[in-house]
Design a protein around this motif. Structure first.
Motif, PDB file in Angstrom:
ATOM      1  N   GLU A  11      28.567   0.248  -6.716  1.00 47.00           N
ATOM      2  CA  GLU A  11      29.323   0.075  -7.644  1.00 47.00           C
ATOM      3  C   GLU A  11      30.138   1.545  -7.771  1.00 47.00           C
ATOM      4  OE1 GLU A  11      29.769  -0.695 -12.554  1.00 47.00           O
ATOM      5  OE2 GLU A  11      27.854  -1.403 -11.494  1.00 47.00           O
ATOM      6  N   VAL A  12      29.309   2.582  -8.005  1.00 46.10           N
ATOM      7  CA  VAL A  12      30.068   3.825  -8.333  1.00 46.10           C
ATOM      8  C   VAL A  12      30.998   4.208  -7.063  1.00 46.10           C
ATOM      9  CG1 VAL A  12      29.621   6.206  -8.147  1.00 46.10           C
ATOM     10  CG2 VAL A  12      28.449   4.794  -9.397  1.00 46.10           C
ATOM     11  N   SER A  13      30.486   3.874  -5.708  1.00 44.13           N
ATOM     12  CA  SER A  13      31.512   4.092  -4.611  1.00 44.13           C
ATOM     13  C   SER A  13      32.658   3.393  -4.617  1.00 44.13           C
ATOM     14  CB  SER A  13      30.754   3.967  -3.346  1.00 44.13           C
ATOM     15  OG  SER A  13      29.623   4.734  -3.074  1.00 44.13           O
ATOM     16  N   GLU A  14      32.506   2.140  -4.831  1.00 45.02           N
ATOM     17  CA  GLU A  14      33.744   1.201  -5.069  1.00 45.02           C
ATOM     18  C   GLU A  14      34.670   1.524  -6.053  1.00 45.02           C
ATOM     19  OE1 GLU A  14      32.130  -2.803  -4.984  1.00 45.02           O
ATOM     20  OE2 GLU A  14      31.815  -2.956  -2.821  1.00 45.02           O
ATOM     21  N   LYS A  15      34.184   2.001  -7.127  1.00 38.53           N
ATOM     22  CA  LYS A  15      34.906   2.204  -8.456  1.00 38.53           C
ATOM     23  C   LYS A  15      35.817   3.484  -7.981  1.00 38.53           C
ATOM     24  CE  LYS A  15      32.739  -0.164 -12.204  1.00 38.53           C
ATOM     25  NZ  LYS A  15      32.150   0.169 -13.707  1.00 38.53           N
ATOM     26  N   GLN A  16      35.245   4.642  -7.534  1.00 35.99           N
ATOM     27  CA  GLN A  16      35.881   5.696  -7.039  1.00 35.99           C
ATOM     28  C   GLN A  16      36.899   5.533  -6.133  1.00 35.99           C
ATOM     29  OE1 GLN A  16      32.691   8.608  -6.300  1.00 35.99           O
ATOM     30  NE2 GLN A  16      32.859   9.460  -8.178  1.00 35.99           N
TER      31      GLN A  16
END
Length: 528
Positions: free
Chosen positions: A485-490
């Motif tokens: 989730e963090v990777s995709e949001k960034q």
């Protein structure tokens, strides 16, 4: 060493305001421009220039924090946090569901596969496979049991995420862990009271001698710890008035030279114990490592009147996830009880092994790994039996009281290492961000005070018992979900918070938030 204590901290909130004078000034300026067409072009150029300068200042202040932004430009914390701090490299579509994982981490492998990932296997210290995974971009996530050498980090792609943060070991090294809390307390006046009274040798030699000789220390129990060893190898119990404690005092009194008295303490106390259950090979390796690194020796007050589980000594293994290092996002997750096979007795210290709960020193069975759910009933019974000792709030939910103490303690640990541990992305390694699943070990006393003994950089994730497998099946899939989730949001320039896939994780720290629990405890003094 001076005792480590903690204080309360309250965050302020900035709001957006526009004064009537500013509105009047803006209106007057617009009217003047309209009434004087010849000046329109000049004024517009000046206004545009001013706006560009302000935009540049705002961009520079993005890394400073919301308070200064709010004070200068009326930007609320919420709005400032919503702006992305940088442009992140997009993950190639063909790599978005690929992970390179140490084959021995079977619970981790299972979690990635259950989330639809293609797993590329790594093999322990065989760094060639990890180097290939980095250089060829075989996976978006790299999960290793051990910290890779820097040469491997430098081959990674910017969009890859490694399960180690370059400098996270400042939290798991016992001496650096204590020193960071000392520095934090001195610099911020933020009190820390969840660490037992501790001394570090060689720096605290005189203070420790004074504590032993003049302040009743010889009549109290202590624990010695080597900073660079784990699995209980570098630990020794020093009972009140024991030969071992007297030996320690004699060594420190006779020899002021750390080059000679530190090796004597290691040889005569730490690696020479009664009823020693450690293997000879493990002791030899620990001695060689400790001597090579010349690591500090920690002497820490033993916690008396510990809460027991069915008469057995235990500690808590708790997890915390650094879901993102840039920006910093840290979450708490419940752990489990590590129960000693021996009866708890804080009056007998002849055997160090009987006071250890580390599963590296005891064989994991269903009896010595206990979930919070199973523990909660025993916890409530203890509170009912000692009802007068606890407030109504604690009596209503004792587990929540313990959990919040731990969350607050971990948040303090992260804050103390904020500038030391969570950097290096883009410099130490081309990777733009990273994550780490860490652990902390805690003791609970009969008054339900929580004491942190150390942090772990790469906690064991084995599933030797049904309880540990059940724990891993809750902890690790949520960990994978959060990392993705963090990777995709960034990658898509979206704010990280709020997180949607946290499972049972609880937020304890960000660049603009720190969990705090308003609770104080006193350091223990005197014999058990």
């Amino acid at each position: 060493m001076p005792e480590i204590i903690r204080r309360r901290q309250i965050d302020g909130e900035m709001t957006r305001e526009t004064t009537s004078k500013e509105e009047e000034k803006t209106t007057r300026a617009k009217s003047n421009v309209l009434r004087n067409p010849r000046r329109t072009g000049t004024v517009l150029v000046a206004v545009v220039g001013l706006l560009l300068i302000m935009a540049a200042i705002v961009a520079l202040l993005e890394g400073v924090g919301p308070d200064l932004n709010a004070a200068l430009f009326g930007i609320t914390q919420k709005k400032a946090a919503a702006k992305p701090r940088k442009k992140w490299t997009r993950i190639p579509k063909s790599k978005r569901r690929h992970a390179c994982v140490d084959r021995a981490q079977t619970a981790v492998v299972r979690s990635f596969k259950n989330r639809g990932f293609t797993v590329h296997y790594l093999e322990g210290y065989d760094w060639a496979r990890l180097e290939d995974c980095c250089a060829n971009g075989n996976g978006m996530i790299l999960w290793t049991k051990h910290r890779p050498p820097k040469s491997i980090w430098m081959t990674a792609k910017p969009w890859q995420r490694q399960s180690w943060i370059p400098y996270q070991n400042v939290m798991s090294s016992k001496s650096k862990f204590l020193q960071s809390l000392r520095d934090y307390q001195t610099k911020t006046n933020h009190t820390i009271d969840f660490i037992p009274e501790s001394f570090m040798l060689p720096n605290d030699r005189e203070a420790l001698l004074d504590r032993l000789k003049s302040d009743g220390g010889f009549n109290e129990p202590w624990v010695t710890k080597l900073s660079a060893t784990d699995n209980g190898i570098g630990i020794a119990m020093l009972g009140p008035e024991s030969d071992e404690l007297r030996t320690l005092g004699t060594i420190l009194q006779e020899d002021p030279n750390p080059e000679t008295y530190l090796p004597r303490i290691r040889e005569d106390i730490v690696f020479t114990q009664k009823d020693d259950t450690r293997g000879a090979d493990k002791i030899k390796k620990a001695k060689e490592r400790s001597e090579k690194m010349n690591d500090p020796i920690i002497v820490q007050r033993y916690i008396c009147h510990e809460l027991s589980y069915l008469g057995k000594k235990f500690d808590l293994r708790i997890y915390y996830l650094i879901a993102s290092a840039t920006p910093l996002v840290v979450l708490y997750h419940d752990g489990y009880l590590r129960v000693s096979p021996h009866e708890y007795n804080d009056q007998v210290f002849e055997s160090t092994s009987k006071h250890l709960t580390n599963l590296g020193r005891t064989h994991a069975t269903e009896k010595n790994t206990v979930s919070f759910d199973d523990w909660e009933l025993q916890l409530k019974l203890h509170v009912q039996e000692h009802e007068k000792d606890f407030s109504p709030a604690i009596r209503s939910d004792p587990l929540d009281h313990i959990r919040k103490q731990i969350m607050s303690a971990l948040a303090d640990v992260v804050a103390a290492n904020r500038r030391k541990a969570f950097h290096g992305h883009g410099t130490y390694t081309p990777m733009e961000n990273g994550f780490a699943l860490m652990a902390g070990d805690f003791i609970v006393d009969e008054k339900l005070n929580v004491w942190m003994t150390e942090a772990q950089s790469s906690p064991g994730l084995g599933h030797e018992t049904p309880m540990k497998r059940k724990m891993n099946d809750k902890l690790l899939p949520s960990t994978v979900d959060l990392i993705v989730e963090v990777s995709e949001k960034q990658m898509t320039a979206k704010p990280i918070l709020p997180l949607k896939n946290g499972g049972d994780f609880r937020l304890i720290y960000t660049d603009k938030f720190q969990f705090k629990y308003d609770f104080e405890r006193e350091q223990q003094r005197g014999p058990c």
